[in-house]
Design a protein around this motif. Structure first.
Motif, PDB file in Angstrom:
ATOM      1  N   GLY A   9       0.818  -1.213   0.000  1.00 47.57           N
ATOM      2  CA  GLY A   9       0.000   0.000   0.000  1.00 47.57           C
ATOM      3  C   GLY A   9       0.848   1.258   0.000  1.00 47.57           C
ATOM      4  N   LYS A  10       1.897   1.303   0.838  1.00 42.78           N
ATOM      5  CA  LYS A  10       2.763   2.479   0.893  1.00 42.78           C
ATOM      6  C   LYS A  10       3.539   2.656  -0.402  1.00 42.78           C
ATOM      7  N   LEU A  11       3.987   1.540  -0.999  1.00 41.49           N
ATOM      8  CA  LEU A  11       4.713   1.604  -2.266  1.00 41.49           C
ATOM      9  C   LEU A  11       3.812   2.161  -3.365  1.00 41.49           C
ATOM     10  N   LEU A  12       2.585   1.660  -3.455  1.00 37.64           N
ATOM     11  CA  LEU A  12       1.648   2.129  -4.473  1.00 37.64           C
ATOM     12  C   LEU A  12       1.297   3.599  -4.263  1.00 37.64           C
ATOM     13  N   PHE A  13       1.165   4.015  -3.013  1.00 34.03           N
ATOM     14  CA  PHE A  13       0.837   5.415  -2.722  1.00 34.03           C
ATOM     15  C   PHE A  13       1.922   6.344  -3.235  1.00 34.03           C
ATOM     16  N   LEU A  19       3.391   9.596 -10.190  1.00 31.59           N
ATOM     17  CA  LEU A  19       2.723   9.567 -11.487  1.00 31.59           C
ATOM     18  C   LEU A  19       1.755  10.739 -11.635  1.00 31.59           C
ATOM     19  N   LEU A  20       1.067  11.089 -10.565  1.00 32.69           N
ATOM     20  CA  LEU A  20       0.161  12.225 -10.613  1.00 32.69           C
ATOM     21  C   LEU A  20       0.921  13.523 -10.887  1.00 32.69           C
ATOM     22  N   LEU A  21       2.056  13.709 -10.239  1.00 31.67           N
ATOM     23  CA  LEU A  21       2.864  14.902 -10.478  1.00 31.67           C
ATOM     24  C   LEU A  21       3.416  14.918 -11.901  1.00 31.67           C
ATOM     25  N   TYR A  22       3.799  13.740 -12.391  1.00 35.19           N
ATOM     26  CA  TYR A  22       4.314  13.653 -13.763  1.00 35.19           C
ATOM     27  C   TYR A  22       3.201  13.993 -14.762  1.00 35.19           C
ATOM     28  N   ALA A  23       2.006  13.427 -14.543  1.00 37.60           N
ATOM     29  CA  ALA A  23       0.890  13.710 -15.441  1.00 37.60           C
ATOM     30  C   ALA A  23       0.530  15.189 -15.397  1.00 37.60           C
ATOM     31  N   PHE A  24       0.572  15.788 -14.209  1.00 34.07           N
ATOM     32  CA  PHE A  24       0.274  17.206 -14.075  1.00 34.07           C
ATOM     33  C   PHE A  24       1.280  18.043 -14.865  1.00 34.07           C
ATOM     34  N   ALA A  25       2.587  17.656 -14.755  1.00 39.55           N
ATOM     35  CA  ALA A  25       3.620  18.399 -15.481  1.00 39.55           C
ATOM     36  C   ALA A  25       3.469  18.234 -16.988  1.00 39.55           C
ATOM     37  N   LEU A  36       7.720  21.100  -9.464  1.00 36.57           N
ATOM     38  CA  LEU A  36       7.097  20.223  -8.472  1.00 36.57           C
ATOM     39  C   LEU A  36       7.485  18.766  -8.703  1.00 36.57           C
ATOM     40  N   PHE A  37       7.487  18.361  -9.985  1.00 35.95           N
ATOM     41  CA  PHE A  37       7.819  16.967 -10.281  1.00 35.95           C
ATOM     42  C   PHE A  37       9.263  16.653  -9.903  1.00 35.95           C
ATOM     43  N   PHE A  38      10.209  17.480 -10.393  1.00 36.51           N
ATOM     44  CA  PHE A  38      11.619  17.204 -10.118  1.00 36.51           C
ATOM     45  C   PHE A  38      11.981  17.483  -8.649  1.00 36.51           C
ATOM     46  N   GLY A  39      11.230  18.396  -8.014  1.00 38.62           N
ATOM     47  CA  GLY A  39      11.458  18.631  -6.577  1.00 38.62           C
ATOM     48  C   GLY A  39      11.027  17.442  -5.730  1.00 38.62           C
ATOM     49  N   TYR A  40       9.963  16.782  -6.157  1.00 41.75           N
ATOM     50  CA  TYR A  40       9.489  15.615  -5.395  1.00 41.75           C
ATOM     51  C   TYR A  40      10.308  14.361  -5.693  1.00 41.75           C
ATOM     52  N   LEU A  41      10.998  14.342  -6.828  1.00 41.53           N
ATOM     53  CA  LEU A  41      11.729  13.128  -7.230  1.00 41.53           C
ATOM     54  C   LEU A  41      12.748  12.665  -6.182  1.00 41.53           C
ATOM     55  N   PRO A  42      13.586  13.559  -5.603  1.00 39.96           N
ATOM     56  CA  PRO A  42      14.496  13.088  -4.540  1.00 39.96           C
ATOM     57  C   PRO A  42      13.753  12.555  -3.321  1.00 39.96           C
ATOM     58  N   ILE A  43      12.618  13.204  -3.001  1.00 39.76           N
ATOM     59  CA  ILE A  43      11.819  12.722  -1.863  1.00 39.76           C
ATOM     60  C   ILE A  43      11.276  11.334  -2.165  1.00 39.76           C
ATOM     61  N   PHE A  44      10.812  11.148  -3.414  1.00 42.53           N
ATOM     62  CA  PHE A  44      10.299   9.835  -3.823  1.00 42.53           C
ATOM     63  C   PHE A  44      11.395   8.768  -3.707  1.00 42.53           C
ATOM     64  N   LEU A  45      12.592   9.085  -4.184  1.00 42.10           N
ATOM     65  CA  LEU A  45      13.692   8.116  -4.117  1.00 42.10           C
ATOM     66  C   LEU A  45      14.055   7.806  -2.662  1.00 42.10           C
ATOM     67  N   TYR A  46      14.025   8.855  -1.797  1.00 40.08           N
ATOM     68  CA  TYR A  46      14.312   8.632  -0.369  1.00 40.08           C
ATOM     69  C   TYR A  46      13.248   7.734   0.252  1.00 40.08           C
TER      70      TYR A  46
END
Length: 421
Positions: A9-13, A19-25, A36-46
């Protein structure tokens, strides 16, 4: 299964959020959307790294400052956590999981102010520490356990929680970390108003203070420096023309049997039972110097500790009194009567109990008929002693049983006085 579902569940979230940020961009375009997309990318990887981070691989150990203490003492505990992968962690919450045996406090004599309400000494110990590990491989923290109660205390585990700054990822693991220490019961000064002793010839019961008894003279000898002036035999001195003194029979202390009531009953005052243990142990220390003594605890089964046969029995007794708790389904009066059948005639019996009833009164009176003395130390809160128990005490005293009623008034004093006459 539940942990796996939470992981998925956490992985899918997190993937869905990316994906939502990518689609928005893609659809919105512009600097802000792609920022927003590239700013969130390091957080996503972390978050993905933290999600797969093996928290359970940590090495968690606990060190206890002392393995043997006295009840009421303070113990310092050191927790050490080692990890092989120095993955950056923003925070870490460490929680000690305490055993049930430590969910009380023992402030020594002060606790007896609550003899009528022992539940006030119940205490739910909670030790939590928030740490900020960062990239550190080794994390340490210390804490203190104060007012340790009597008992054998076994630590089992430590719970560790961590997560990200936003609360998207939370990880928790309970680490097995076993340690043990024991808290011996306290010994306290006990003053006996009289000491019971007997002579080798004639076995006459004699209640004296802690002075050498000189009532039975068995011969005469020449005066030696240090002999009392009152011991001089003037008639023999005149006859032999040299200073002669009386020689007294060597005094021998009586055999003493200390019995602790460890039988369970409805409404037992567990704090009074703790006091009975302390008094019994303290009496044993005072008596064994002058008497062939034996300590017996009677609960589900009887445990004997004959000090006159083996001086090392003290360590065994201390360990037993550390762990003993009221148990058994048979009344103390019945078990005491069974044990009294095994004891020799002419001993002094001292009984520590927190409960008096008619059956025990009858048993004590029967034992009194074939023993030198029966001394009862009845420990109970003054407000809990009923009129019927007061009557039983008077009846026992009328039959020659010495009854000491020990309430909070005596227990909060540094020295407890026990009458043996």
């Amino acid at each position: 299964m539940n942990s796996m579902m939470r992981f998925i569940g956490k992985l899918l979230f997190n993937v869905l959020l990316l994906l939502l940020l990518y689609a928005f961009a893609m659809f919105q375009g512009g600097f802000v959307s792609w920022f927003l997309f590239f700013g969130y990318l390091p957080i996503f990887l972390y978050h993905i790294g933290l999600l797969f981070y093996p928290l359970q691989k940590w090495q968690v150990t606990r060190t206890v400052s002392h393995h043997i203490v006295r009840s009421g003492d303070t113990v310092t505990v050191k927790v050490r956590m080692e990890r092989s992968i120095p993955y950056p962690l923003y925070y870490c919450v460490c929680e000690e999981i305490f055993p049930e045996s430590l969910k009380k406090v023992d402030n020594r004599m002060e606790k007896y102010h609550h003899l009528d309400q022992p539940e006030q000494l119940d205490y739910n110990r909670i030790i939590k520490k928030v740490l900020f590990p960062g990239f550190r491989r080794v994390i340490e923290w210390n804490y203190r356990i104060e007012q340790v109660p009597r008992g054998e205390h076994q630590f089992r585990a430590i719970r560790i929680k961590t997560g990200d700054l936003f609360g998207f990822i939370n990880k928790e693991h309970v680490f097995k970390a076993e340690n043990q220490f024991i808290a011996y019961p306290n010994e306290r000064p006990v003053r006996m108003a009289e000491r019971i002793s007997s002579f080798e010839q004639g076995a006459i019961a004699s209640n004296t203070l802690n002075l050498k008894n000189t009532n039975v003279a068995t011969g005469i000898r020449e005066y030696l420096p240090g002999d009392k002036f009152s011991w001089i035999d003037w008639k023999q001195t005149a006859k032999k023309n040299t200073m002669m003194t009386k020689e007294f029979e060597q005094e021998k202390s009586t055999d003493t049997l200390l019995v602790l009531d460890s039988c369970s009953y409805d409404g037992i005052n567990i704090l009074a039972y703790e006091a009975a243990i302390e008094i019994g142990l303290s009496l044993m220390e005072a008596i064994k110097q002058q008497s062939q003594a034996e300590f017996v605890t009677i609960g589900r089964e009887a445990k004997h500790f004959p000090f006159h046969q083996d001086p090392t029995q003290k360590e065994l007794l201390m360990r037993h009194l550390t762990k003993v708790q009221p148990d058994g389904i048979h009344p103390f009066a019945v078990k005491l009567k069974e044990e009294s059948m095994k004891m020799a005639n002419g001993v002094v019996m001292m009984v520590m109990t927190t409960h008096l009833d008619d059956a025990l009164k009858e048993t004590l009176q029967q034992i009194r008929q074939r023993s030198k003395s029966v001394i009862v130390i009845y420990v109970q809160a003054a407000a809990r002693i009923t009129k019927h128990e007061h009557r039983l005490i008077q009846q026992l005293q009328f039959k020659g049983v010495v009854v000491n009623v020990v309430t909070e008034e005596q227990l909060v004093q540094r020295t407890v006085e026990v009458s043996v006459l």
